[in-house]
Write a protein that holds these residues in place. Structure first.
Motif, short mmCIF file in Angstrom:
data_model
loop_
_atom_site.label_atom_id
_atom_site.label_comp_id
_atom_site.label_asym_id
_atom_site.label_seq_id
_atom_site.Cartn_x
_atom_site.Cartn_y
_atom_site.Cartn_z
N MET A 257 0.84 -1.20 0.00
CA MET A 257 0.00 0.00 0.00
C MET A 257 0.89 1.26 0.00
N THR A 258 0.66 2.17 -0.93
CA THR A 258 1.46 3.38 -1.04
C THR A 258 0.83 4.49 -0.21
N VAL A 259 1.66 5.10 0.63
CA VAL A 259 1.18 6.19 1.46
C VAL A 259 1.56 7.51 0.79
N GLN A 260 0.57 8.31 0.46
CA GLN A 260 0.82 9.59 -0.17
C GLN A 260 1.00 10.68 0.88
N THR A 261 1.99 11.47 0.71
CA THR A 261 2.23 12.57 1.64
C THR A 261 2.04 13.89 0.93
N ARG A 262 1.59 14.87 1.66
CA ARG A 262 1.34 16.20 1.10
C ARG A 262 2.62 17.02 1.18
N THR A 263 3.02 17.58 0.07
CA THR A 263 4.23 18.40 0.03
C THR A 263 4.04 19.65 0.88
N ASP A 264 5.07 19.98 1.65
CA ASP A 264 5.03 21.19 2.46
C ASP A 264 5.01 22.40 1.52
N PRO A 265 3.96 23.24 1.56
CA PRO A 265 3.89 24.40 0.65
C PRO A 265 5.07 25.34 0.80
N GLY A 266 5.68 25.35 1.98
CA GLY A 266 6.81 26.23 2.21
C GLY A 266 8.03 25.88 1.39
N THR A 267 8.07 24.70 0.83
CA THR A 267 9.22 24.26 0.02
C THR A 267 8.94 24.41 -1.48
N LEU A 268 7.77 24.85 -1.84
CA LEU A 268 7.39 24.91 -3.25
C LEU A 268 8.00 26.14 -3.95
#
Length: 228
Positions: A1-12
């Protein structure tokens, strides 16, 4: 099962943040506003010299900018892109105000003492140590002196000396040549030279504060207006 993580907006990147804003992402809107509130406020104030109207320009800048965020291609920084919108918005209001003034044939002159307390209040409240009070008094002296500069000198000076914008970026934002930016800054510094002693120069970067509760409140309004 792949766990998706949300990218930290501060690094975008700016382009990625713009895409998130277009999708009405609250975190992206919050990051961009908190990064730019003070600069946009200072630039708007440098044109209008009125705190409440400068705040309104900042909020309007975000709404106009976010509505057109799809056109942001990353050729300049998002901060520069928003600053250009803020300058145009503030100048438009200044021209409209001047037209109204002429229609009304107003002859009164604004007294610095009448509005200084309202314009120059910092965001922090409560008691302050003597040193901080002294610094606040120095800042008020600087702000009052800068307020008396001619408008074209004032905006150029705020961009270069307070916000630290490069000569080239300031020229692009104001639609003038780099040589004119340098000339305006030189003339502004000459007019302020009696105040810009080493001790006062250290306080310059803290001039026209727009932080703390004021900054958070504006960010909350923008988030609510844009993201619903």
């Amino acid at each position: 099962m792949t766990v998706q993580t949300r990218t930290d907006p501060g690094t975008l990147s700016d382009v990625e943040l713009a895409a998130r804003i277009a999708a009405r992402d609250r975190d992206a809107v919050r990051i961009v506003t908190e990064r730019n509130n003070q600069r946009l406020f200072r630039v708007a104030w440098s044109v209008l010299k009125e705190r409440a109207e400068a705040e309104d320009v900042v909020q309007s800048t975000y709404m106009r900018g976010f509505a057109a965020i799809g056109s942001f291609a990353g050729r300049s920084s998002l901060s520069t892109w928003l600053t250009r919108i803020a300058i145009n918005e503030a100048l438009g209001r200044a021209r409209a105000r001047e037209r109204r003034r002429k229609r009304l044939d107003a002859t009164s002159v604004v007294d610095l003492n009448d509005y200084r307390d309202h314009l120059m209040r910092g965001s922090m409240q409560g008691s302050k140590p003597d040193a901080e009070l002294a610094q606040g008094q120095i800042r008020e002296m600087l702000e009052a002196a800068i307020a008396q500069l001619p408008p074209e000198f004032r905006t150029t000076f705020v961009l270069r000396e307070i916000e630290g914008v490069s000569v080239e970026d300031a020229a692009a934002l104001l639609g003038i040549s780099p040589a004119t930016v340098k000339t305006r800054c030189l003339r502004a510094r000459r007019r302020l030279q009696q105040l810009l002693s080493p001790e006062l120069r250290l306080a310059l970067s803290g001039s026209f504060p727009f932080a703390g509760a004021d900054c958070h409140a504006l960010t909350a309004r923008v988030v609510a207006q844009w993201c619903g």
